[in-house]
Design a protein around this motif. Structure first.
Motif, PDB file in Angstrom:
ATOM      1  N   SER A  72       0.817  -1.100  -0.171  1.00 33.25           N
ATOM      2  CA  SER A  72       0.028   0.068   0.017  1.00 33.25           C
ATOM      3  C   SER A  72       0.761   1.229  -0.002  1.00 33.25           C
ATOM      4  O   SER A  72       0.565   2.183  -0.556  1.00 33.25           O
ATOM      5  CB  SER A  72      -1.131  -0.019   1.074  1.00 33.25           C
ATOM      6  N   LEU A  73       1.955   1.133   0.674  1.00 29.22           N
ATOM      7  CA  LEU A  73       3.131   2.410   0.533  1.00 29.22           C
ATOM      8  C   LEU A  73       3.592   2.798  -0.829  1.00 29.22           C
ATOM      9  O   LEU A  73       3.526   4.034  -1.074  1.00 29.22           O
ATOM     10  CB  LEU A  73       4.270   2.273   1.633  1.00 29.22           C
ATOM     11  N   ILE A  74       3.777   1.730  -1.500  1.00 26.30           N
ATOM     12  CA  ILE A  74       4.174   2.082  -2.919  1.00 26.30           C
ATOM     13  C   ILE A  74       3.460   1.982  -3.905  1.00 26.30           C
ATOM     14  O   ILE A  74       3.649   2.305  -5.082  1.00 26.30           O
ATOM     15  CB  ILE A  74       5.680   1.193  -3.087  1.00 26.30           C
ATOM     16  N   GLY A  75       2.292   1.509  -3.562  1.00 25.87           N
ATOM     17  CA  GLY A  75       1.127   1.416  -4.648  1.00 25.87           C
ATOM     18  C   GLY A  75       1.465   0.292  -5.585  1.00 25.87           C
ATOM     19  O   GLY A  75       1.138   0.443  -6.984  1.00 25.87           O
ATOM     20  N   ALA A  76       1.906  -0.691  -5.308  1.00 23.85           N
ATOM     21  CA  ALA A  76       2.415  -1.860  -6.174  1.00 23.85           C
ATOM     22  C   ALA A  76       1.356  -2.482  -6.742  1.00 23.85           C
ATOM     23  O   ALA A  76       0.291  -2.713  -6.070  1.00 23.85           O
ATOM     24  CB  ALA A  76       3.564  -2.711  -5.618  1.00 23.85           C
ATOM     25  N   GLU A  77       1.432  -2.719  -8.071  1.00 23.88           N
ATOM     26  CA  GLU A  77       0.118  -3.339  -8.944  1.00 23.88           C
ATOM     27  C   GLU A  77       0.398  -4.982  -8.767  1.00 23.88           C
ATOM     28  O   GLU A  77      -0.701  -5.723  -9.039  1.00 23.88           O
ATOM     29  CB  GLU A  77       0.303  -3.095 -10.308  1.00 23.88           C
ATOM     30  N   CYS A  78       1.368  -5.401  -8.481  1.00 17.39           N
ATOM     31  CA  CYS A  78       1.774  -6.954  -8.189  1.00 17.39           C
ATOM     32  C   CYS A  78       2.150  -7.271  -6.916  1.00 17.39           C
ATOM     33  O   CYS A  78       2.529  -6.287  -6.252  1.00 17.39           O
ATOM     34  CB  CYS A  78       2.320  -7.479  -9.256  1.00 17.39           C
ATOM     35  N   GLU A  79       2.079  -8.379  -6.619  1.00 14.02           N
ATOM     36  CA  GLU A  79       2.624  -8.918  -5.165  1.00 14.02           C
ATOM     37  C   GLU A  79       4.104  -8.867  -5.242  1.00 14.02           C
ATOM     38  O   GLU A  79       4.632  -8.915  -6.049  1.00 14.02           O
ATOM     39  CB  GLU A  79       2.121 -10.377  -5.195  1.00 14.02           C
ATOM     40  N   ILE A  80       4.478  -8.365  -4.149  1.00 10.88           N
ATOM     41  CA  ILE A  80       6.134  -8.448  -3.906  1.00 10.88           C
ATOM     42  C   ILE A  80       6.270  -9.817  -3.399  1.00 10.88           C
ATOM     43  O   ILE A  80       6.054 -10.217  -2.314  1.00 10.88           O
ATOM     44  CB  ILE A  80       6.357  -7.427  -2.782  1.00 10.88           C
ATOM     45  N   PRO A  81       7.332 -10.502  -4.325  1.00  9.87           N
ATOM     46  CA  PRO A  81       7.811 -11.645  -4.061  1.00  9.87           C
ATOM     47  C   PRO A  81       8.496 -11.832  -2.897  1.00  9.87           C
ATOM     48  O   PRO A  81       9.154 -10.962  -2.596  1.00  9.87           O
ATOM     49  CB  PRO A  81       8.798 -11.906  -5.259  1.00  9.87           C
ATOM     50  N   ASP A  82       8.478 -13.240  -1.981  1.00 11.61           N
ATOM     51  CA  ASP A  82       9.033 -13.480  -0.939  1.00 11.61           C
ATOM     52  C   ASP A  82      10.495 -13.212  -1.152  1.00 11.61           C
ATOM     53  O   ASP A  82      11.180 -12.562  -0.039  1.00 11.61           O
ATOM     54  CB  ASP A  82       8.891 -14.963  -0.533  1.00 11.61           C
ATOM     55  N   VAL A  83      11.278 -13.600  -2.052  1.00  5.88           N
ATOM     56  CA  VAL A  83      12.790 -13.514  -2.043  1.00  5.88           C
ATOM     57  C   VAL A  83      12.836 -11.974  -1.933  1.00  5.88           C
ATOM     58  O   VAL A  83      14.102 -11.371  -1.339  1.00  5.88           O
ATOM     59  CB  VAL A  83      13.242 -14.042  -3.233  1.00  5.88           C
ATOM     60  N   LEU A  84      12.446 -11.151  -2.893  1.00  3.37           N
ATOM     61  CA  LEU A  84      12.623  -9.715  -2.818  1.00  3.37           C
ATOM     62  C   LEU A  84      12.471  -9.116  -1.504  1.00  3.37           C
ATOM     63  O   LEU A  84      13.283  -8.326  -0.935  1.00  3.37           O
ATOM     64  CB  LEU A  84      11.748  -8.995  -3.779  1.00  3.37           C
ATOM     65  N   LEU A  85      11.404  -9.395  -0.805  1.00  5.31           N
ATOM     66  CA  LEU A  85      10.750  -9.035   0.503  1.00  5.31           C
ATOM     67  C   LEU A  85      11.900  -9.345   1.645  1.00  5.31           C
ATOM     68  O   LEU A  85      12.767  -8.427   2.088  1.00  5.31           O
ATOM     69  CB  LEU A  85       9.509  -9.176   0.791  1.00  5.31           C
ATOM     70  N   GLN A  86      12.154 -10.439   1.495  1.00  4.15           N
ATOM     71  CA  GLN A  86      13.479 -10.968   2.669  1.00  4.15           C
ATOM     72  C   GLN A  86      14.654 -10.222   2.284  1.00  4.15           C
ATOM     73  O   GLN A  86      15.478  -9.911   3.166  1.00  4.15           O
ATOM     74  CB  GLN A  86      13.439 -12.404   2.256  1.00  4.15           C
ATOM     75  N   ARG A  87      15.118 -10.161   1.067  1.00  2.20           N
ATOM     76  CA  ARG A  87      16.357  -9.354   0.791  1.00  2.20           C
ATOM     77  C   ARG A  87      16.153  -7.832   1.220  1.00  2.20           C
ATOM     78  O   ARG A  87      17.214  -7.448   1.740  1.00  2.20           O
ATOM     79  CB  ARG A  87      16.797  -9.440  -0.574  1.00  2.20           C
ATOM     80  N   LEU A  88      15.206  -7.231   0.806  1.00  2.00           N
ATOM     81  CA  LEU A  88      15.023  -5.829   1.514  1.00  2.00           C
ATOM     82  C   LEU A  88      14.983  -5.745   2.889  1.00  2.00           C
ATOM     83  O   LEU A  88      15.712  -5.075   3.594  1.00  2.00           O
ATOM     84  CB  LEU A  88      13.581  -5.196   0.784  1.00  2.00           C
ATOM     85  N   LEU A  89      14.635  -6.688   3.688  1.00  3.32           N
ATOM     86  CA  LEU A  89      14.304  -6.787   5.156  1.00  3.32           C
ATOM     87  C   LEU A  89      15.876  -6.926   5.629  1.00  3.32           C
ATOM     88  O   LEU A  89      16.345  -6.159   6.415  1.00  3.32           O
ATOM     89  CB  LEU A  89      13.511  -7.769   5.463  1.00  3.32           C
ATOM     90  N   ARG A  90      16.400  -8.035   5.160  1.00  6.41           N
ATOM     91  CA  ARG A  90      18.018  -8.388   5.594  1.00  6.41           C
ATOM     92  C   ARG A  90      18.984  -7.073   5.338  1.00  6.41           C
ATOM     93  O   ARG A  90      19.826  -7.108   5.940  1.00  6.41           O
ATOM     94  CB  ARG A  90      18.291  -9.589   4.736  1.00  6.41           C
ATOM     95  N   ARG A  91      18.699  -6.546   4.056  1.00  7.56           N
ATOM     96  CA  ARG A  91      19.752  -5.553   3.711  1.00  7.56           C
ATOM     97  C   ARG A  91      19.545  -4.065   4.336  1.00  7.56           C
ATOM     98  O   ARG A  91      19.818  -2.995   3.859  1.00  7.56           O
ATOM     99  CB  ARG A  91      19.880  -5.447   2.130  1.00  7.56           C
ATOM    100  N   LYS A  92      18.573  -4.233   5.147  1.00  4.38           N
ATOM    101  CA  LYS A  92      18.075  -2.948   6.003  1.00  4.38           C
ATOM    102  C   LYS A  92      17.708  -1.930   5.239  1.00  4.38           C
ATOM    103  O   LYS A  92      17.785  -0.624   5.225  1.00  4.38           O
ATOM    104  CB  LYS A  92      19.500  -2.482   6.827  1.00  4.38           C
TER     105      LYS A  92
END
Length: 168
Positions: A72-92
Motif C-alpha cells: 500500500s505504501l508504494i502502490g504496487a500493482e503486483c505482489e511483492i515476491p518473498d525473495v525480494l521482500l526478504q532481501r529488502l528486510l535483511r539488507r536494511k
C-alpha cells in the motif's frame, strides 16, 4: 542470523512512539548526513495485533503484514515476491517499527520471533512499556523518561542554553 534491535522502553507518555517516528523520518532523510543508514529506508509501522486470518495462509503473518504495508505504501500493482521482500528486510532497506509490543496479544508476540533468522528484518525498532528480553537477540536500549510538570521550566531553560538560543 538476526540483527540487533533498538528497544525504546519506558512508561506510558514518555515519548517512545514519538522517538520511533523520528527514527522513521531520519530513515527517509534525503540528506545522507542526517540518515540513520547510508541508504534510504522505508519505515513500516506495526501497531496492531497480527490476527487477520488472511495473513495466516502461506508465509508467516509478520512477513505478510509487512508485505501488505509496503504494497500500500508504494502502490504496487503486483505482489511483492518473498525473495525480494526478504532481501529488502535483511539488507536494511525496510525499517520495521513494532509499536507498544508489551500491549500486543500473546498470539502476535509469538509471531514476532526475534531470534528467527529465516525472515527477520535487519533493522527493527520496538517500543514497549516493559524491558523486553526479545528472546536474547542483541539489543540497544533507549529509556526515555517523562519530564514532570514542575521540572519543565528548568529543562527548557537548560535546553535553550545548550542550543545557544538563550544566555545563561
Amino acid at each position: 542470523k538476526a540483527g540487533s534491535v533498538l528497544l525504546i522502553s519506558g512508561e506510558g507518555g514518555s515519548g517512545k512512539t514519538t522517538l520511533a517516528c523520528l527514527f522513521a523520518k531520519w530513515a527517509m532523510e534525503e540528506n545522507p548526513s542526517r540518515r540513520i543508514a547510508p541508504h534510504l529506508m522505508l519505515p513500516v509501522l506495526i501497531e496492531q495485533d497480527l490476527d487477520n486470518p488472511e495473513y495466516q495462509a502461506g508465509s508467516p503473518r509478520l512477513l505478510a503484514h509487512i508485505r501488505g504495508k509496503l504494497h500500500s505504501l508504494i502502490g504496487a500493482e503486483c505482489e511483492i515476491p518473498d525473495v525480494l521482500l526478504q532481501r529488502l528486510l535483511r539488507r536494511k532497506r525496510v525499517l520495521v517499527i513494532v509499536d507498544h509490543l508489551s500491549e500486543l496479544s500473546s498470539d502476535t508476540r509469538a509471531q514476532l520471533r526475534f531470534e528467527a533468522s529465516e525472515f527477520w528484518p535487519g533493522a527493527v525498532i520496538v517500543t514497549s512499556r516493559v524491558m523486553e528480553t526479545l528472546n536474547h537477540v542483541p539489543r540497544h536500549v533507549i529509556l526515555p523518561m517523562r519530564i514532570a510538570g514542575n521540572q519543565l521550566t528548568h529543562f527548557m531553560d537548560a535546553y535553550l542554553v545548550a542550543r545557544g538560543k538563550r544566555s545563561s
